[in-house]
Design an enzyme around this catalytic site. Structure first.
Site, PDB file in Angstrom:
ATOM      1  N   ASP A  40       0.813  -1.215   0.000  1.00  0.00           N
ATOM      2  CA  ASP A  40       0.000   0.000   0.000  1.00  0.00           C
ATOM      3  C   ASP A  40       0.846   1.265   0.000  1.00  0.00           C
ATOM      4  OD1 ASP A  40      -2.346  -1.452  -0.066  1.00  0.00           O
ATOM      5  OD2 ASP A  40      -2.565  -1.493   2.109  1.00  0.00           O
ATOM      6  N   GLY A  41       2.007   1.231   0.667  1.00  0.00           N
ATOM      7  CA  GLY A  41       2.870   2.408   0.673  1.00  0.00           C
ATOM      8  C   GLY A  41       3.368   2.762  -0.713  1.00  0.00           C
ATOM      9  N   THR A  70      -9.933   2.862   5.687  1.00  0.00           N
ATOM     10  CA  THR A  70      -9.474   1.593   6.248  1.00  0.00           C
ATOM     11  C   THR A  70      -8.015   1.649   6.682  1.00  0.00           C
ATOM     12  OG1 THR A  70      -9.104   0.868   3.967  1.00  0.00           O
ATOM     13  CG2 THR A  70     -11.131   0.152   5.023  1.00  0.00           C
ATOM     14  N   GLU A  93      -4.944   9.974   3.673  1.00  0.00           N
ATOM     15  CA  GLU A  93      -5.321  10.931   4.709  1.00  0.00           C
ATOM     16  C   GLU A  93      -4.267  12.012   4.902  1.00  0.00           C
ATOM     17  OE1 GLU A  93      -2.471   8.442   6.314  1.00  0.00           O
ATOM     18  OE2 GLU A  93      -4.461   7.533   6.256  1.00  0.00           O
ATOM     19  N   ASP A 100      -4.431  14.256  20.817  1.00  0.00           N
ATOM     20  CA  ASP A 100      -3.134  13.969  20.201  1.00  0.00           C
ATOM     21  C   ASP A 100      -3.087  14.335  18.728  1.00  0.00           C
ATOM     22  OD1 ASP A 100      -2.353  12.994  22.619  1.00  0.00           O
ATOM     23  OD2 ASP A 100      -2.304  10.888  22.037  1.00  0.00           O
ATOM     24  N   SER A 107      -7.912   2.766  12.523  1.00  0.00           N
ATOM     25  CA  SER A 107      -7.181   2.425  13.750  1.00  0.00           C
ATOM     26  C   SER A 107      -7.575   3.314  14.923  1.00  0.00           C
ATOM     27  CB  SER A 107      -5.673   2.512  13.515  1.00  0.00           C
ATOM     28  OG  SER A 107      -5.239   3.849  13.382  1.00  0.00           O
TER      29      SER A 107
END
Length: 287
Positions: free
Chosen positions: A71-72, A184, A144, A173, A189
């Site tokens: 994915d990266g 996703t 994102e 944070d 997360s």
């Protein structure tokens, strides 16, 4: 199809032979191939010394981009080619490969299916960001854009405007602004919702919010979001699909929809529901 450009992961030594066989096969099919120069150095196969290379910042025209990795790698490829409207085929050579169309195992017909035109193209919303205090070199994101603490335990106060109107001040944070594709990823997360990737919306998800009333919020994808961040620390981080820029405390980050989409190739047999079941083990009792 006449020409492909290829981006790849430069850490997966075990997959080099698989990639070289793929390059051989593409040449046998009469497909012109150009390889991103850093990836070509990584492959370092002497039999491919004649293949053209290119700098990632100057991608040549092609019918399709191949992303070889996880994915990266896919996110990096999207950053470089989406402005040209170039479709992206993700081939998973990593672990999860949620964004990719498939693998290159012995039983895979992925390449033949794509060469035969047995695929569809999904248009995925991308984001772009700007800061009123510093330049962001690569402001585009498929997953994102996140505001995060930098080298401190102090909370952030993130005064947020939605379409020019005051929304709230998030304390915690950080804050994630996610596309449906990225729902996703980091968004999931921290407890954000899963969205079908072709929907026209964004998600604002606070990270470790200081108030129980701060919950993930889904908004239209044509929304402009302005975030003015304060903290005891002199800087905070802006993470754009993992690429970090440091911004001074008190500056304003503006996030909106990019003027173009990522064009993601999916096999006709793939669908959102099956991807959830297979890659996220959706609803399984075998965890």
């Amino acid at each position: 199809m006449k020409r492909l450009v290829i981006f790849g992961n430069t850490y997966q030594q075990s997959n080099i032979n698989t990639v070289l066989r793929l390059l051989d096969y593409l040449r046998q099919q009469g497909i012109g191939v150009a390889v991103e120069q850093e990836y070509m150095r990584f492959l370092s196969g002497k039999q491919y010394i004649g293949l053209p290379t290119f700098d990632a910042s100057q991608v040549p025209d092609a019918d399709m981009a191949l992303s070889l990795g996880g994915d990266g790698t896919f996110l990096t490829t999207a950053m470089w080619v989406s402005r040209q409207g170039m479709p992206i085929l993700g081939i998973n050579l990593g672990h999860l490969g949620y964004l990719t169309a498939g693998n290159l195992d012995e039983n895979s017909s992925l390449i033949d299916d794509v060469l035969a035109g047995n695929y569809r193209i999904e248009e995925r919303t991308m984001l772009q960001a700007s800061c009123d205090a510093v330049r962001i070199d690569h402001p585009w994101a498929l997953n994102e854009i996140a505001v995060l603490r930098h080298d401190t335990s102090s909370m952030l106060d993130m005064h947020t405007l939605l379409r020019g109107r005051e929304l709230t001040t998030y304390r915690g944070d950080g804050l994630i602004v996610s596309t449906p594709t990225g729902s996703t990823a980091y968004n999931l997360s921290v407890g954000g919702p899963i969205l079908e990737p072709t929907t026209s919306c964004l998600v604002l998800s606070p990270i470790s919010a200081h108030s129980l009333t701060m919950r993930p919020l889904v908004v239209r994808d044509d929304s402009e979001i302005a975030i003015c961040t304060h903290s005891r620390a002199p800087q905070y981080e802006v993470s754009i699909d993992g690429e970090v820029t440091l911004c001074p405390t008190g500056s304003t980050l503006t996030i909106g929809r990019a003027p173009y989409c990522a064009r993601v190739i999916q096999l006709k047999t793939n669908n959102f529901a099956s991807t959830l079941r297979q890659k996220l083990l959706w609803g399984t009792d075998k965890l």
